[in-house]
Scaffold this active site. Sequence first.
Site, PDB file in Angstrom:
ATOM      1  CG  PHE A 123     -17.083  48.809  -8.955  1.00  0.00           C
ATOM      2  CD1 PHE A 123     -17.575  48.770 -10.247  1.00  0.00           C
ATOM      3  CD2 PHE A 123     -17.983  48.941  -7.911  1.00  0.00           C
ATOM      4  CE1 PHE A 123     -18.943  48.857 -10.507  1.00  0.00           C
ATOM      5  CE2 PHE A 123     -19.351  49.031  -8.146  1.00  0.00           C
ATOM      6  CZ  PHE A 123     -19.834  48.978  -9.444  1.00  0.00           C
ATOM      7  CG  ASP A 208     -15.058  53.612  -3.080  1.00  0.00           C
ATOM      8  OD1 ASP A 208     -15.638  53.093  -2.109  1.00  0.00           O
ATOM      9  OD2 ASP A 208     -15.472  53.520  -4.248  1.00  0.00           O
ATOM     10  CE  LYS A 237     -20.329  46.941  -1.855  1.00  0.00           C
ATOM     11  NZ  LYS A 237     -21.323  46.052  -2.445  1.00  0.00           N
TER      12      LYS A 237
END
Length: 383
Positions: A123, A208, A237
């Site tokens: 993702f 990532d 995040k």
Amino acid sequence: MNTYGTPAVTMIKGEGAFLTDSEGRRYLDALSGIAVCGLGYSHPAVTQALSEQAATLIHCSNLYGIEPQQKLGAALRDISGMDKVFFSNSGAEANEAAIKIARKFGQDKGITAPQVICTQRSFHGRTMATLSATGNSKIQTGFAPLVSGFVHVEYDSIEAIEAAANEHTVAVMVEPIQGEGGVRVPSDTYLNALRSLCDSKGWLLILDEIQTGNGRTGRYFAYQQAGILPDVVTTAKGLGNGVPIGACLAKGQAANVLQPGNHGSTFGGNPLATATALAVVSELRKPELLENAANQGERILGLLKQELASCAGVTDIRGRGLMIGVELDRDCGELVAQAREAGLLINVTAGNVVRLLPPLTITDDEATHIADTVTRLIKAFLS
Ligand SMILES: Cc1ncc(COP(=O)(O)O)c(C=O)c1O
């Protein structure tokens, strides 16, 4: 727009590891806003940095120097071993920058149709390029034509990458642990083998770390456990503990690919976001915090394994630091509401993986309570 369905509860306040809803009910949050509020809610250092900066300068644009941005860049460079940073407002935007670096890196070498190798079940975000990089057809359905230049291979397989590579390949882009894909932890040698492969082929290794970064796995970045350096690393995040900010860091040749005019962002790296993230990073640099994440993660994982490993219907229990997944042999989305009724916030990802991403600050008692409640709920669900 109806992008998240109808929420069951409305949250109005947060303190430490707890959220309070509009009815006054308190929840122990084992999800921290989906791996965002690593320092917990209402952390005093974050609140202070945010309010002081709000009273000083919220925004001025990247046409001018921004002191907290420079300090945050220097701090992230020290921590990551990278040379340069581009600041964005989200994870997807940090990945967009990484993808643009990979493409221009290829174009600069005369590769006119650069290809990035990504993995199945990955993702990387919801923008057109990042959903095209994402290895999940559910995320892509309805949005054709996708952005070209991505291929998807099996995760945790070097052979699969070698088989998919061709003269257009410019980069490999992976999560060090797949988050949304179901907390999938690759073999211990995967990142090292990826580094060697990229070195031997002249490809960029893009990690990532949007979910795994900022202390989530017990190290500031998950790649530090493997003792390697990527060419490009993205994070978001937990970087702002709730204030939107992302970063794309790069080293060596990759750090010099983007030149004035190639990329930019109105808000990215603005004074408010970077002053707040600077306070977050200063907290995260305290060794005891990352130690706590590693120790509490081991505590939760240990308790879950002790109680659930031999339970019929539990197919795997895995994770690192405070990124933990319990995989069941069936879909278990209803556990989210059952946990909420029991005062615990969890998440189910990939349909059948209970995912725990509590704040890095949780105490022994909170960690034990999370493990006990999850154990009880899963046992009842499977019985
Ligand atoms: C590994 C990874 N990459 C990218 C993203 C996208 O980040 P954002 O939602 O901030 O755009 C996420 C979000 O869940 C993620 O977990």
